[in-house]
Design a protein around this motif. Structure first.
Motif, PDB file in Angstrom:
ATOM      1  N   PRO A   1      -1.674  -6.653  -2.062  1.00 58.42           N
ATOM      2  CA  PRO A   1      -0.339  -6.845  -2.618  1.00 58.42           C
ATOM      3  C   PRO A   1      -0.345  -6.649  -4.118  1.00 58.42           C
ATOM      4  O   PRO A   1      -1.275  -7.059  -4.800  1.00 58.42           O
TER       5      PRO A   1
ATOM      6  N   GLY B   1       3.445  -8.956   0.796  1.00 62.49           N
ATOM      7  CA  GLY B   1       2.318  -8.111   1.114  1.00 62.49           C
ATOM      8  C   GLY B   1       2.724  -6.648   1.225  1.00 62.49           C
ATOM      9  O   GLY B   1       3.867  -6.327   1.535  1.00 62.49           O
TER      10      GLY B   1
ATOM     11  N   TRP C   1       3.323 -11.780   5.055  1.00 63.84           N
ATOM     12  CA  TRP C   1       2.734 -13.072   4.720  1.00 63.84           C
ATOM     13  C   TRP C   1       2.370 -13.812   5.999  1.00 63.84           C
ATOM     14  O   TRP C   1       2.853 -13.488   7.079  1.00 63.84           O
TER      15      TRP C   1
ATOM     16  N   ARG D   1      -6.564 -12.991   2.810  1.00 61.52           N
ATOM     17  CA  ARG D   1      -6.091 -12.530   1.503  1.00 61.52           C
ATOM     18  C   ARG D   1      -6.793 -11.242   1.096  1.00 61.52           C
ATOM     19  O   ARG D   1      -6.191 -10.343   0.526  1.00 61.52           O
TER      20      ARG D   1
ATOM     21  N   ARG E   1      -0.367 -11.860   1.989  1.00 63.38           N
ATOM     22  CA  ARG E   1      -0.039 -13.021   1.186  1.00 63.38           C
ATOM     23  C   ARG E   1      -0.174 -14.282   2.053  1.00 63.38           C
ATOM     24  O   ARG E   1       0.396 -14.362   3.136  1.00 63.38           O
TER      25      ARG E   1
ATOM     26  N   THR F   1      -4.099 -20.404  -2.024  1.00 62.97           N
ATOM     27  CA  THR F   1      -2.916 -19.762  -1.454  1.00 62.97           C
ATOM     28  C   THR F   1      -2.145 -18.989  -2.528  1.00 62.97           C
ATOM     29  O   THR F   1      -2.221 -19.297  -3.718  1.00 62.97           O
ATOM     30  N   ASP F   2      -1.408 -17.968  -2.076  1.00 61.08           N
ATOM     31  CA  ASP F   2      -0.654 -17.110  -2.996  1.00 61.08           C
ATOM     32  C   ASP F   2       0.715 -17.687  -3.330  1.00 61.08           C
ATOM     33  O   ASP F   2       1.268 -17.420  -4.389  1.00 61.08           O
TER      34      ASP F   2
ATOM     35  N   GLY G   1       3.138 -16.474  -6.799  1.00 61.30           N
ATOM     36  CA  GLY G   1       3.306 -15.907  -5.472  1.00 61.30           C
ATOM     37  C   GLY G   1       4.651 -16.190  -4.846  1.00 61.30           C
ATOM     38  O   GLY G   1       5.488 -16.916  -5.401  1.00 61.30           O
TER      39      GLY G   1
END
Length: 272
Positions: A49, A62, A68, A93, A98, A128-129, A159
């Motif tokens: 991404p 993404g 995601w 990831r 995402r 995490t994004d 994110g």
């Protein structure tokens, strides 16, 4: 057939097929290894991404067929780091998907401090994004508190933020997050559903639809409905919600029986 409610002067909301899949969360990697392997298979060939542009703007989803996927350790990040979830999260990831940390907002009833604490643990433990705000409120009264929360989350990471309303919220929520889940329910309801007129003012990437109990023979029809209603991210499954549960969450815990077919129709295809 479902349709879009709009005025005679409104422009069509759709015109392209749904461009990606959002996965609202599978069971723990130890309990659902096939599901997590399926996510990696579906992400095959995805580009990483892109990073957010300088100067703000909405966080990108993404770049491949999977936009995601949600990580839900224990209705959130859990009370301590889970040694099985971090490697599963890193693999996903690295495949260009995402990863969103699950935050249960309780329809706006959970304290702000608790939600921020959960968010920080998602970032620290699982990298995490962005975040999936489950059971997000829909009414105008909770809009200021939701805006305060999403502003705070954006200060923690760049994110995506996805609000899991499950139905159409007040239009003001469109300004608080990157994507709104405006439908989460059964195929029986989806095929006759209507979309709110105000959604036509926004591009498809701002909306997501989650549909369970879709027979394989109706997969194409479900994707056509998503296209017409202007949803840029979808999740369609033949799994069913638990009888009498009142919520569809159980339908998302395992892979659709036609997962590879769904990915290939939306994205670049998967290897058999």
């Amino acid at each position: 057939m479902s349709y879009l409610t709009r005025t005679a002067d409104a422009a069509p909301a759709a015109g392209t097929t749904p461009c990606g899949i959002g996965v609202p969360g599978f069971a723990h990697p130890l309990l659902a290894p096939a599901e997590w392997a399926g996510l990696l298979r579906g992400a095959g060939g995805s580009a990483p991404p892109r990073e957010p542009e300088r100067g703000g703007g909405r966080a990108p989803l993404g770049a491949g067929p999977l936009h995601w996927a949600v990580l839900d350790v224990s209705n959130g990040p859990g009370s301590r780091p889970d040694p099985h979830c971090l490697p599963a999260a890193v693999r996903l990831r690295d495949a260009g998907v995402r990863l969103l940390g699950h935050l249960d907002t309780g329809r706006g009833t959970r304290p702000f401090a608790e939600l921020l604490s959960d968010a920080r643990r998602h970032l620290e433990w699982y990298r995490t994004d962005g975040f999936w705000l489950d059971r997000a409120p829909t009414d105008r009264a909770h809009l200021p508190a939701t805006r305060r929360l999403t502003d705070a989350l954006r200060a923690l990471c760049d994110g995506p933020l996805v609000l899991g309303h499950g139905g159409h919220p007040h239009p003001g929520y469109a300004e608080t997050a990157d994507q709104l889940v405006t439908f989460a329910g059964s195929w029986a309801d989806y095929r006759w559903s209507q979309v709110a007129e105000w959604t036509a003012e926004h591009p498809p990437e701002r909306f997501c639809h989650l549909v369970h109990s879709v027979p394989r023979g109706h997969l194409d029809e479900a994707l056509r409905i998503a296209r017409w209603q202007g949803a840029g991210t979808v999740y369609v499954t033949d799994r069913r919600a638990a009888a009498g549960a009142g919520v569809p969450d159980g339908a998302w815990e395992s892979l659709p029986g036609y997962w590879d077919e769904l990915v290939s129709r939306i994205g670049t295809g998967v290897s058999e």
